[in-house]
Design a protein around this motif. Sequence first.
Motif, short mmCIF file in Angstrom:
data_model
loop_
_atom_site.label_atom_id
_atom_site.label_comp_id
_atom_site.label_asym_id
_atom_site.label_seq_id
_atom_site.Cartn_x
_atom_site.Cartn_y
_atom_site.Cartn_z
N LEU A 105 0.83 -1.20 0.00
CA LEU A 105 0.00 0.00 0.00
C LEU A 105 0.87 1.25 0.00
N LYS A 106 1.95 1.24 0.75
CA LYS A 106 2.86 2.38 0.75
C LYS A 106 3.44 2.62 -0.65
N THR A 107 3.73 1.54 -1.36
CA THR A 107 4.26 1.66 -2.72
C THR A 107 3.24 2.31 -3.64
N LEU A 121 0.69 5.84 6.78
CA LEU A 121 0.44 6.37 5.44
C LEU A 121 0.54 7.89 5.35
N ARG A 122 0.27 8.58 6.49
CA ARG A 122 0.38 10.03 6.55
C ARG A 122 -0.36 10.72 5.39
N PRO A 123 -1.68 10.55 5.32
CA PRO A 123 -2.45 11.07 4.19
C PRO A 123 -2.61 12.59 4.24
N LYS A 151 2.99 5.98 -2.72
CA LYS A 151 4.21 6.67 -3.14
C LYS A 151 4.13 7.00 -4.63
N TYR A 152 3.61 6.06 -5.40
CA TYR A 152 3.45 6.28 -6.84
C TYR A 152 2.51 7.46 -7.09
N TYR A 153 1.38 7.48 -6.38
CA TYR A 153 0.42 8.58 -6.54
C TYR A 153 1.06 9.92 -6.19
N ARG A 154 1.73 9.96 -5.05
CA ARG A 154 2.30 11.22 -4.59
C ARG A 154 3.39 11.73 -5.53
N GLU A 155 4.23 10.82 -6.00
CA GLU A 155 5.30 11.23 -6.91
C GLU A 155 4.75 11.75 -8.22
#
Length: 370
Positions: free
Chosen positions: A250-252, A282-284, A255-259
Amino acid sequence: MECSAAKTCACENVKRCQAGEVGRLFLWFPVPHTLAKVTPFLKKERFGFELMQERPGLGVDCRFGQAQEIARHLANLVAPRELKETQVLFVRGAVQPQIEDFSDMASLQRFIAFSQSDWLVDMLGQSRFTSHFQPIVSIQDTSQIYGYESLLRGLDDQGNLVMPGSIFAQAAEAGLLPQVDRAARLSAIAQASQHHITQRIFINFTPTALYDPVSCLRSTVAAIDQVGIRHEQVVFEVVESDNPQDLEHLKTVLKYYREAGFAVALDDLGSGYSGLNLLHQLRPDFIKLDMELIRNVHQDLYKASITEKLLEIAQKLDIQTVAEGIECIEELNWLQQRGATFAQGYLIGKPSATPVASTPRFDSGAVAIA
């Protein structure tokens, strides 16, 4: 077997179950006791079968439609755990399975569900999906629309709406979540572009449907770019109640979304057991408070205490909050006084095919707060 498990299918790959054809149905049972339950039925019904030598299992010769019939009968003979742990492979023709066939192996439970999913496969194959939009507004001035949540709707062969509950339930059973999840994302993007939405667009996604974030989400990002929606306009919501076992996966994904420049929301916080841990991990950018927590929050001491603490944590961490499922002015007023950021619910506006252009403004002092 032509009834593929979801994990072996690409998100774009949608094919009808071929288990109704002539072929061989192979079953591997978790224990010999399960095999002993099954063989008397096959002998009684005079199905031709051959026992396996190395482990409890057998292969059954099937005429047209018999594989599905046999699977349904066996489901009534075995315990729920055996239904999940029995592995099934259908191969067309009177042949032994080849190595490449085993990637299509599925549980007996999933095999049955997929064989009953022609309506959903047709819906996917014909792209019979649309999206409705529910407004998300500033909680202090509910006439100010901040964004819209996109909510999937299906269309049956007569053009009637099919609600998402039945779609996702069948998809989960049949191993079609990757395909349905992708269809929901693409529908949200297309409809948001068609309606020229300039505010934030909240799009749900199912973490378990994304096995390779880069390949699974490439089409989503391409669709967003194609219609000219700005990345910072999009918020992807992960449903907290999914309780993902693979947190690193889920973190991966996030991370893809945020990047890529998208924001992330943790949905339905308060509906499951792992919410605070996910919040830490997750720190949303947003958290959405579950509607069951919001319902009558002004009257329920336990709900009020939990919600106040969640709002306090979010404020300290500079996370914006969306209170979902607001249906009465008392709930809204309670949340306004305790510092929620945004409001969503039937009091503000119901989901609609065309996004509403305006929402009512409620006087925060109209009702006394308990």
